[in-house]
Design an enzyme around this catalytic site. Structure first.
Site, PDB file in Angstrom:
ATOM      1  N   GLY A  68      78.824  35.809  69.397  1.00  0.00           N
ATOM      2  CA  GLY A  68      78.934  36.697  70.976  1.00  0.00           C
ATOM      3  C   GLY A  68      78.448  36.347  71.597  1.00  0.00           C
ATOM      4  O   GLY A  68      77.706  35.293  71.317  1.00  0.00           O
ATOM      5  N   TYR A 131      79.221  43.440  78.974  1.00  0.00           N
ATOM      6  CA  TYR A 131      79.159  43.369  77.512  1.00  0.00           C
ATOM      7  C   TYR A 131      78.236  44.896  76.809  1.00  0.00           C
ATOM      8  O   TYR A 131      78.488  44.805  75.707  1.00  0.00           O
ATOM      9  CB  TYR A 131      77.652  42.580  78.081  1.00  0.00           C
ATOM     10  CG  TYR A 131      76.434  42.564  76.923  1.00  0.00           C
ATOM     11  CD1 TYR A 131      77.049  41.370  76.081  1.00  0.00           C
ATOM     12  CD2 TYR A 131      74.945  42.699  77.186  1.00  0.00           C
ATOM     13  CE1 TYR A 131      75.639  41.422  75.123  1.00  0.00           C
ATOM     14  CE2 TYR A 131      74.082  42.958  76.025  1.00  0.00           C
ATOM     15  CZ  TYR A 131      74.308  41.871  75.064  1.00  0.00           C
ATOM     16  OH  TYR A 131      73.368  41.809  73.737  1.00  0.00           O
TER      17      TYR A 131
HETATM   18  C1  15L Z   1      69.710  41.956  75.232  1.00  0.00           C
HETATM   19  O1  15L Z   1      70.588  42.594  75.042  1.00  0.00           O
HETATM   20  C2  15L Z   1      70.020  40.507  76.116  1.00  0.00           C
HETATM   21  O2  15L Z   1      70.956  39.788  74.713  1.00  0.00           O
HETATM   22  C3  15L Z   1      68.906  39.104  76.109  1.00  0.00           C
HETATM   23  O3  15L Z   1      69.400  38.496  76.423  1.00  0.00           O
HETATM   24  C4  15L Z   1      68.142  40.841  77.072  1.00  0.00           C
HETATM   25  O4  15L Z   1      68.777  40.570  78.089  1.00  0.00           O
HETATM   26  C5  15L Z   1      68.148  42.154  76.794  1.00  0.00           C
HETATM   27  O5  15L Z   1      69.354  42.584  76.149  1.00  0.00           O
HETATM   28  C6  15L Z   1      67.266  43.051  77.783  1.00  0.00           C
HETATM   29  O6  15L Z   1      67.985  43.849  77.649  1.00  0.00           O
HETATM   30  O7  15L Z   1      65.573  42.396  78.023  1.00  0.00           O
END
Ligand code: 15L
Length: 269
Positions: A68, A131
């Protein structure tokens, strides 16, 4: 064992780290991983294709579901890849008789908790993005398929997966690759798992998450962010920061598209 999202950043590392543990690992993604090796089994599948996902799950006993979108996207992108995709995955797993699923949730499912709070796994969700909402949905699917259909599900609210913490925020939420393997192995192998929500972080002194449940299940993280702290703090830009991003655990995900009255809202913890 099946790993979805195998061509992504985490998937690419995990394929190598999990192969010695699970020699019959099946890797799947929308696109073929650029570094795919000859000894790997790869199946190209679009998670929005329910029939293809059901077929993918046949003969599998455990799944690590990373597939995803892993950052914010348009509603349609999130809907297709993270909402419909996750539903197809859990439903395909149920039909195929899969026993365990580790769902890659995210700290962004709870990103709107202030940094001065330490949160356990059972807090009310506060997603900080579409997200993040999709990760709450995935956790919901996990609970549904665990309690209704008997699949042992672990939702891992992953912080930031990297070889080292990359900024001050990540000192609190850093997850080293080998520690992720430890958490996945608990989700796939520990007897008696029904439904668990655990935080995907290493042994960070500045953690915003109470991960005592993971420790009770046998998690013994080996990486620590604190030895990196002095260098990370020295390298952190001092200006141009958003007060919203700095206040909340989710950082810039919270500040993006923000239209609230921050002064009023932040009084409510
Ligand atoms: C996440 O969920 C992301 O997939 C990743 O790219 C980062 O942004 C991470 O969180 C984060 O909060 O550092």
């Amino acid at each position: 064992m099946l790993i979805t999202g195998a061509a992504g950043e985490i998937g690419t590392r995990l394929r190598m780290l999990l192969k010695p543990v699970y020699p019959h690992l099946v890797a799947s993604d929308l696109r073929r991983p650029a570094d795919l090796r000859e000894d790997e089994t790869f199946v190209q599948v679009d998670l929005t294709d329910a029939a293809a996902v059901e077929k993918l799950c046949q003969g599998i006993d455990g799944i690590v579901h990373l597939g995803g979108k892993s950052i914010e996207g348009t509603w349609d992108e999130i809907l297709q890849s993270n909402i419909i995709g996750a539903y197809n995955l859990f439903e395909g797993a149920r039909t195929a008789g899969v026993k365990r699923i580790v769902f890659a949730s995210s700290n962004h499912a709870v990103g709107f908790y202030p940094r001065e709070t330490t949160i356990p796994p059972d807090v009310v969700p506060r997603p900080d993005s579409r997200y993040g909402v999709s990760k709450v949905f995935g956790e919901g699917l996990g609970a549904l398929y665990a309690y209704k259909h008997g699949i042992g599900v672990t939702s891992l609210r992953i912080g930031n997966f990297a070889d080292a913490p990359i900024d001050v925020r990540r000192l609190s939420i850093w997850l080293a690759p080998d520690d992720l393997v430890r958490l996945i192995r608990i989700g796939l192998e520990r007897p008696g798992i029904v439904y668990e929500v655990l935080y995907g972080i290493s042994d960070n002194d500045r953690a915003w998450f109470d991960n005592s449940r993971a420790v009770a299940l046998g998690y013994a993280p080996e990486a620590r962010s604190e030895p990196h702290a002095a260098a990370v703090i020295a390298a952190e830009p001092k200006d141009g920061k958003s007060p919203v991003a700095e206040h909340y655990q989710g950082g810039t995900f919270c500040a993006a598209e923000y239209t609230g009255d921050f002064a009023t809202i932040k009084k409510s913890q």
